[in-house]
Scaffold this active site. Structure first.
Site, PDB file in Angstrom:
ATOM      1  N   GLY A  30      48.614  34.112  30.271  1.00 22.88           N
ATOM      2  CA  GLY A  30      48.288  34.323  28.858  1.00 22.88           C
ATOM      3  C   GLY A  30      48.999  33.332  27.961  1.00 22.88           C
ATOM      4  O   GLY A  30      48.397  32.758  27.038  1.00 22.88           O
ATOM      5  N   THR A  58      44.796  39.866  31.416  1.00 23.32           N
ATOM      6  CA  THR A  58      45.560  40.892  32.132  1.00 23.32           C
ATOM      7  C   THR A  58      45.067  40.918  33.585  1.00 23.32           C
ATOM      8  O   THR A  58      44.133  40.215  33.948  1.00 23.32           O
ATOM      9  CB  THR A  58      45.321  42.300  31.543  1.00 23.32           C
ATOM     10  OG1 THR A  58      44.017  42.758  31.935  1.00 23.32           O
ATOM     11  CG2 THR A  58      45.407  42.289  30.023  1.00 23.32           C
ATOM     12  N   LYS A  66      40.734  39.541  38.648  1.00 24.26           N
ATOM     13  CA  LYS A  66      39.899  39.767  39.838  1.00 24.26           C
ATOM     14  C   LYS A  66      39.317  41.181  39.908  1.00 24.26           C
ATOM     15  O   LYS A  66      38.316  41.408  40.574  1.00 24.26           O
ATOM     16  CB  LYS A  66      40.755  39.591  41.107  1.00 24.26           C
ATOM     17  CG  LYS A  66      41.067  38.186  41.500  1.00 24.26           C
ATOM     18  CD  LYS A  66      41.803  38.139  42.832  1.00 24.26           C
ATOM     19  CE  LYS A  66      43.279  38.439  42.673  1.00 24.26           C
ATOM     20  NZ  LYS A  66      44.051  37.364  42.017  1.00 24.26           N
ATOM     21  N   VAL A  91      39.118  33.250  41.571  1.00 23.96           N
ATOM     22  CA  VAL A  91      39.293  32.711  42.933  1.00 23.96           C
ATOM     23  C   VAL A  91      39.793  31.268  42.828  1.00 23.96           C
ATOM     24  O   VAL A  91      39.179  30.452  42.132  1.00 23.96           O
ATOM     25  CB  VAL A  91      37.971  32.710  43.731  1.00 23.96           C
ATOM     26  CG1 VAL A  91      38.180  32.117  45.121  1.00 23.96           C
ATOM     27  CG2 VAL A  91      37.382  34.105  43.831  1.00 23.96           C
ATOM     28  N   ALA A 115      42.248  29.925  41.246  1.00 21.25           N
ATOM     29  CA  ALA A 115      42.719  29.510  39.914  1.00 21.25           C
ATOM     30  C   ALA A 115      41.730  28.522  39.277  1.00 21.25           C
ATOM     31  O   ALA A 115      40.534  28.797  39.253  1.00 21.25           O
ATOM     32  CB  ALA A 115      44.128  28.935  39.992  1.00 21.25           C
ATOM     33  N   LEU A 132      40.618  25.674  40.320  1.00 21.03           N
ATOM     34  CA  LEU A 132      39.747  24.896  41.217  1.00 21.03           C
ATOM     35  C   LEU A 132      38.287  25.313  41.008  1.00 21.03           C
ATOM     36  O   LEU A 132      38.003  26.494  40.825  1.00 21.03           O
ATOM     37  CB  LEU A 132      40.133  25.139  42.688  1.00 21.03           C
ATOM     38  CG  LEU A 132      41.524  24.686  43.126  1.00 21.03           C
ATOM     39  CD1 LEU A 132      41.786  25.131  44.568  1.00 21.03           C
ATOM     40  CD2 LEU A 132      41.675  23.186  42.991  1.00 21.03           C
ATOM     41  N   GLY A 140      59.726  32.128  43.981  1.00 24.32           N
ATOM     42  CA  GLY A 140      58.767  32.735  43.060  1.00 24.32           C
ATOM     43  C   GLY A 140      57.334  32.649  43.537  1.00 24.32           C
ATOM     44  O   GLY A 140      56.399  32.829  42.753  1.00 24.32           O
ATOM     45  N   ASP A 165      44.936  40.700  48.338  1.00 22.74           N
ATOM     46  CA  ASP A 165      44.606  39.659  47.348  1.00 22.74           C
ATOM     47  C   ASP A 165      43.517  38.728  47.900  1.00 22.74           C
ATOM     48  O   ASP A 165      42.547  38.407  47.200  1.00 22.74           O
ATOM     49  CB  ASP A 165      45.879  38.865  47.013  1.00 22.74           C
ATOM     50  CG  ASP A 165      45.584  37.653  46.154  1.00 22.74           C
ATOM     51  OD1 ASP A 165      45.238  37.843  44.976  1.00 22.74           O
ATOM     52  OD2 ASP A 165      45.682  36.519  46.664  1.00 22.74           O
ATOM     53  N   LYS A 207      39.340  38.201  46.769  1.00 22.89           N
ATOM     54  CA  LYS A 207      38.676  36.923  46.517  1.00 22.89           C
ATOM     55  C   LYS A 207      37.440  36.770  47.407  1.00 22.89           C
ATOM     56  O   LYS A 207      36.388  36.311  46.969  1.00 22.89           O
ATOM     57  CB  LYS A 207      39.656  35.765  46.735  1.00 22.89           C
ATOM     58  CG  LYS A 207      40.759  35.754  45.666  1.00 22.89           C
ATOM     59  CD  LYS A 207      41.892  34.805  46.007  1.00 22.89           C
ATOM     60  CE  LYS A 207      42.998  34.858  44.951  1.00 22.89           C
ATOM     61  NZ  LYS A 207      44.258  34.250  45.414  1.00 22.89           N
TER      62      LYS A 207
END
Lengths: 367, 367
Positions: free
Chosen positions: B18, B100, B124, B154, B156, B158, B213, B227, B231
């Protein structure tokens, strides 16, 4: 529900890409109808060099056997200017699909766009000619609101132009573009200097590529590097470099000087074996470093350096590991520190036409 | 010249994506103004969990320090329903940007679209939840003419979703989709089972990924495969398979059974070394065949088989040769016999936000 908008389409050029496109266009038209799309396609003109088939009253031409009907057409052949006037007078928005590779057609784009006619094309000539033509095209489009899309001018249907435009328009900073931009060159070097095994003689690989239909009728039209230089010109301009022309930066030709002026492609192929040792030496020099040679184009945006020619790559490098006649294009940007890579078939009637069809859908959605 | 259309924007969610998006939005707004675009953006609302900053009279909020002003806002917090009503009553077309990852927000998409509000989101949940929600979203959008774009759901930024949609819409037949869809899994296996060298212990690599991270606060939220399954659900549906949910096909979890119910991520990491031999055995078995293991998702469209889990790849395979935390997505289609491959950073605030900004531009051009 938004009301259905009729959009008029003229398709010029009926070679390999043109024929594949007409077939895809029929499928698209059917899908738009069954999906209750807010757009309806009406093909009102198809043409090739000496033939025109069109509908003077702007009623849609039926799709069945369109290519055959064009070949059999007895209608008077329209000049390019007449085609443009015909589209400009259409009772709704119109799109010119230019499936030729004609410089004459490309030179008319500013006038076409100025009349509010959108353009979709795989024709490289308009975007890789003089920088003035490039500027005229986009200022003309901006003034009239007409759209101009040309995904297939680089890497055929691979999403190369759309990806680069997205990077730029979202505010990313493209620092480097590099890759293999020619299916012919890809095939030649993947066979001549494979990552495993030893490959054939250079002249034998060129002859084989020609026999398989991977080269132009005269292979020198691929080996001079101009096709790759044109694609680099387009990408460099989209990335913000005002490249003057495809001959305004270094382009390495793979045609031996002595064979530049022989009369025919056949004579060229006949004499090429005499020069095999030149390419063999380059290949061996790379091999001594554990590398392979590839014919690549690269753009260093910050340094404003564009170049096309042979370079050495580690065997594990994605450019070295390419297969068949695939293209690979790598974008290094401020956001993408590790490159964004696009790879796949970058030539062929079907995939080139798919880029044109994809662009047509995008223009339809924006009209 | 086409007249300038004002478009109202509400942005919800002010986490990593965001914040990066708000910064890109400011740049986009400036570019639209300087390029005399036919679209003008007016941000009229920004919100995060307990704070709302908005302009009751629909005058644009200034961009400077928007995140800080939101944090300091003393305006009454609007509920999601109130935000939707506020947008629906706007005096021009409006777009909801959902940054979000909330299922509650996703569940409201059909209602949002029915009111003619377009949606752009990396969330997603809406597209990988129940198949009924998917159908409701797209039928609602078709009925009202509102747009819904979700490139960043999916890979990001790309160009994965846009490429798949282009393939389908131009009439190609997608036969197989395969790849590495998680930056976390990519990093873990590129370190644990590299193509050169031997890699570290599994538990050590997971701990390192968490410290850098690259994992969720509790690494099990990555290791359970959900996750990736989400996708794959999205891509399978776009390719035409009516996948019921992300749990309706085989998904291999990398969480040892014994550690599924330990109380915390920290306790999980502490006990994980006891199970290192399981992963080591899998790695060694692959090595005996000269291969490496990778965590991949695949969709066989013809056989209607979707699966997520560990597979073995030759060291020279593009999936094995991936670097860092990159994603790779390969499409095999009727037109692309050798796969069309897209590769690069598939996670991170900046590139995810870039996918959202790119979608916003596409929606603006279509409104």
């Amino acid at each position: 529900m938004t009301p259905v908008k009729d959009v008029f389409i003229a398709v010029i050029g009926a070679g390999g890409v043109g024929k594949a496109f007409l077939s895809q266009l029929e499928g698209l038209s059917q899908r738009l109808a069954t999906q209750s799309s807010s757009r309806k396609l009406s093909v009102i003109l198809v043409s090739r060099s000496t033939k025109t088939l069109y509908s003077p009253q702007y009623s849609p031409l039926p799709f069945d056997n369109l290519s055959t009907k064009l070949a059999d057409s007895t209608q008077q052949t329209l000049s390019l200017t007449e085609v443009i006037d015909f589209l400009a007078a259409a009772p709704a928005k119109s799109i010119l699909i230019d499936n030729t590779s004609s410089q004459d057609v490309a030179d008319q784009y500013p006038q076409v766009l100025a009349k509010g006619i959108s353009i979709v094309t795989p024709n490289k000539k308009a975007f890789s000619g003089s920088f003035k033509l490039w500027q005229d095209i986009f200022s003309s489009a901006a003034a009239s609101g007409a759209k101009v899309y040309h995904e297939s001018s680089v890497g055929a249907g691979l999403p190369v132009i759309s990806t680069l435009k997205d990077l730029v328009e979202t505010g990313d900073e493209v620092t480097k573009i590099e890759g293999v931009f020619s299916g012919t060159m890809s095939f030649l070097f993947n066979s001549f200097a494979p990552t495993e095994g030893s490959g054939g003689k250079w002249s034998a690989e060129v002859t084989k590529a020609k026999e398989l239909g991977y080269t132009e009728p005269d292979p020198r039209d691929d080996l001079n590097g101009l096709d790759v230089a044109r694609k680099l010109t387009i990408l460099a301009r989209l990335a913000g470099l005002p490249v003057e022309s495809p001959t305004s930066f270094p382009v390495q030709s793979l045609i031996p000087k002595e064979l530049e002026s022989v009369a025919s492609g056949d004579e060229f192929l006949q004499k090429l074996p005499e020069f095999d040792s030149q390419m063999e030496d380059l290949k061996n020099a790379a091999e001594k470093e554990g590398k392979v040679i590839r014919f690549v184009g690269s753009i260093d945006v910050a340094k404003k350096v564009v170049k096309v020619g042979l370079e050495k790559f580690d065997r594990s490098h994605p450019i070295a590991a390419l297969k068949g006649s695939d293209n690979i294009i790598s974008f290094t940007t401020k956001r993408y520190a590790s490159p964004l890579i696009i790879q796949g078939a970058g030539a062929g009637g079907d995939v080139t036409a798919a880029g044109v069809t994809g662009d047509l859908i995008k223009v339809l959605e924006r009209l």
